[in-house]
Design a protein around this motif. Structure first.
Motif, mmCIF file in Angstrom:
data_model
loop_
_atom_site.group_PDB
_atom_site.id
_atom_site.type_symbol
_atom_site.label_atom_id
_atom_site.label_comp_id
_atom_site.label_asym_id
_atom_site.label_seq_id
_atom_site.Cartn_x
_atom_site.Cartn_y
_atom_site.Cartn_z
ATOM 1 N N UNK A 95 0.908 -1.319 0.028
ATOM 2 C CA UNK A 95 0.006 -0.009 0.028
ATOM 3 C C UNK A 95 0.771 1.320 -0.067
ATOM 4 N N UNK A 96 1.946 1.345 0.993
ATOM 5 C CA UNK A 96 2.953 2.332 0.855
ATOM 6 C C UNK A 96 3.369 2.639 -0.426
ATOM 7 N N UNK A 97 3.734 1.508 -1.221
ATOM 8 C CA UNK A 97 4.496 1.719 -2.441
ATOM 9 C C UNK A 97 3.324 2.134 -3.608
ATOM 10 N N UNK A 98 2.212 1.785 -3.578
ATOM 11 C CA UNK A 98 1.145 2.405 -4.303
ATOM 12 C C UNK A 98 0.887 3.828 -4.116
ATOM 13 N N UNK A 99 0.807 4.059 -2.809
ATOM 14 C CA UNK A 99 0.533 5.747 -2.383
ATOM 15 C C UNK A 99 1.602 6.415 -2.906
ATOM 16 N N UNK A 100 3.048 5.685 -3.029
ATOM 17 C CA UNK A 100 4.113 6.618 -3.448
ATOM 18 C C UNK A 100 4.190 6.807 -4.925
ATOM 19 N N UNK A 101 3.381 6.144 -5.667
ATOM 20 C CA UNK A 101 3.003 6.049 -6.945
ATOM 21 C C UNK A 101 3.787 5.019 -7.793
ATOM 22 N N UNK A 102 4.344 4.036 -7.018
ATOM 23 C CA UNK A 102 5.180 2.815 -7.619
ATOM 24 C C UNK A 102 4.170 1.981 -8.169
ATOM 25 N N UNK A 103 4.634 1.117 -9.223
ATOM 26 C CA UNK A 103 3.744 0.052 -9.685
ATOM 27 C C UNK A 103 4.320 -1.305 -8.873
ATOM 28 N N UNK A 104 3.158 -1.950 -8.469
ATOM 29 C CA UNK A 104 3.139 -3.204 -7.536
ATOM 30 C C UNK A 104 2.423 -4.473 -8.360
ATOM 31 N N UNK A 105 3.203 -5.473 -8.676
ATOM 32 C CA UNK A 105 2.520 -6.482 -9.399
ATOM 33 C C UNK A 105 2.355 -7.783 -8.491
ATOM 34 N N UNK A 106 2.868 -7.646 -7.124
ATOM 35 C CA UNK A 106 2.698 -8.832 -6.487
ATOM 36 C C UNK A 106 1.434 -9.393 -6.304
ATOM 37 N N UNK A 107 0.270 -8.460 -6.406
ATOM 38 C CA UNK A 107 -1.008 -8.932 -6.234
ATOM 39 C C UNK A 107 -1.543 -9.824 -7.413
ATOM 40 N N UNK A 108 -0.715 -9.891 -8.339
ATOM 41 C CA UNK A 108 -1.215 -10.700 -9.419
ATOM 42 C C UNK A 108 -1.174 -12.161 -9.127
ATOM 43 N N UNK A 109 -0.014 -12.797 -8.170
ATOM 44 C CA UNK A 109 0.100 -13.857 -7.606
ATOM 45 C C UNK A 109 -1.336 -14.327 -6.941
#
Ligand code: SF4
Ligand code: SF4
Length: 195
Positions: A1-15
């Motif tokens: 969540x922290x990374x998303x709020x910082x505008x980064x792309x997070x693909x871990x959720x795909x698993x």
């Protein structure tokens, strides 16, 4: 969540999407038949006072209080097995009948379509490829048989000796009846009235 709020792309959720897709047949089976089966395993032990709090606090209104003298909870097909009623009943009276689950399994899985279609073939010509009709017949039979068997259990469980036996042999003794320590069923009912 922290990374998303910082505008980064997070693909871990795909698993988790992948896991969800792999498990989707189980989800579908639960939706189509499992939930109906599980909803009919609940019963009230002789500790039940008929207070009706479980029915009032169920968010999907899945419990009906039935009976004129001392009413008892009756679980309908709307139940989603969230276990809230079980966790919050002030008398720990909500039980799950595993012995009934075994009986119900054998009743509900009888291949009625086989016997029905076989009998009907003597009177009307039926095509060999009737897979869909068989599935529909078996599905309807399964739902109706679960409904009727539970209705019978509901009345039989009023017999004190049978109630005691079902309560004694359930694995629900090993269940933890989770709920917030400071929240009682009465609090939830009041909350839902205020909503
Ligand atoms: S809350 Fe418990 S005691 Fe009250 S009606 Fe429901 S099962 Fe019975
Ligand atoms: S298990 Fe949940 S959905 Fe089912 S009757 Fe109890 S509170 Fe309602």
């Amino acid at each position: 969540m922290k990374s998303i709020l910082e505008g980064k792309k997070v693909f871990r959720g795909l698993q988790f999407l992948l896991v969800g897709l792999i498990l989707s047949p189980i989800s579908l089976a639960y939706l189509v038949i499992g939930r109906f089966f599980l909803s009919k395993l609940f019963f009230a032990s002789s500790n039940c006072t008929g207070c009706g709090l479980c029915a009032k606090s169920c968010t999907v209104k899945a419990i009906r209080m039935v009976g004129s003298n001392k009413s008892r909870p009756y679980w309908t097909f709307a139940c989603e097995s969230c276990m809230r009623c079980m966790g919050y009943c002030p008398n720990k009276a909500v039980e799950v009948s595993h012995s009934f689950a075994i009986i119900l399994y054998f009743i509900a899985t009888l291949p009625v379509s086989f016997y029905l279609l076989d009998g009907l073939r003597n009177f009307i010509p039926i095509e060999h490829d009737v897979f869909l009709i068989k599935v529909l017949l078996d599905y309807c039979y399964t739902l109706v048989s679960i409904f009727v068997a539970y209705l019978i259990l509901y009345w039989l469980i009023k017999i004190p000796l049978l109630n005691k036996l079902c309560t004694y042999i359930t694995f629900a003794h090993f269940y933890r009846r989770y709920h917030e320590p400071d929240t009682a069923l009465t609090d939830i009912v009041v909350e839902s009235k205020n909503d």
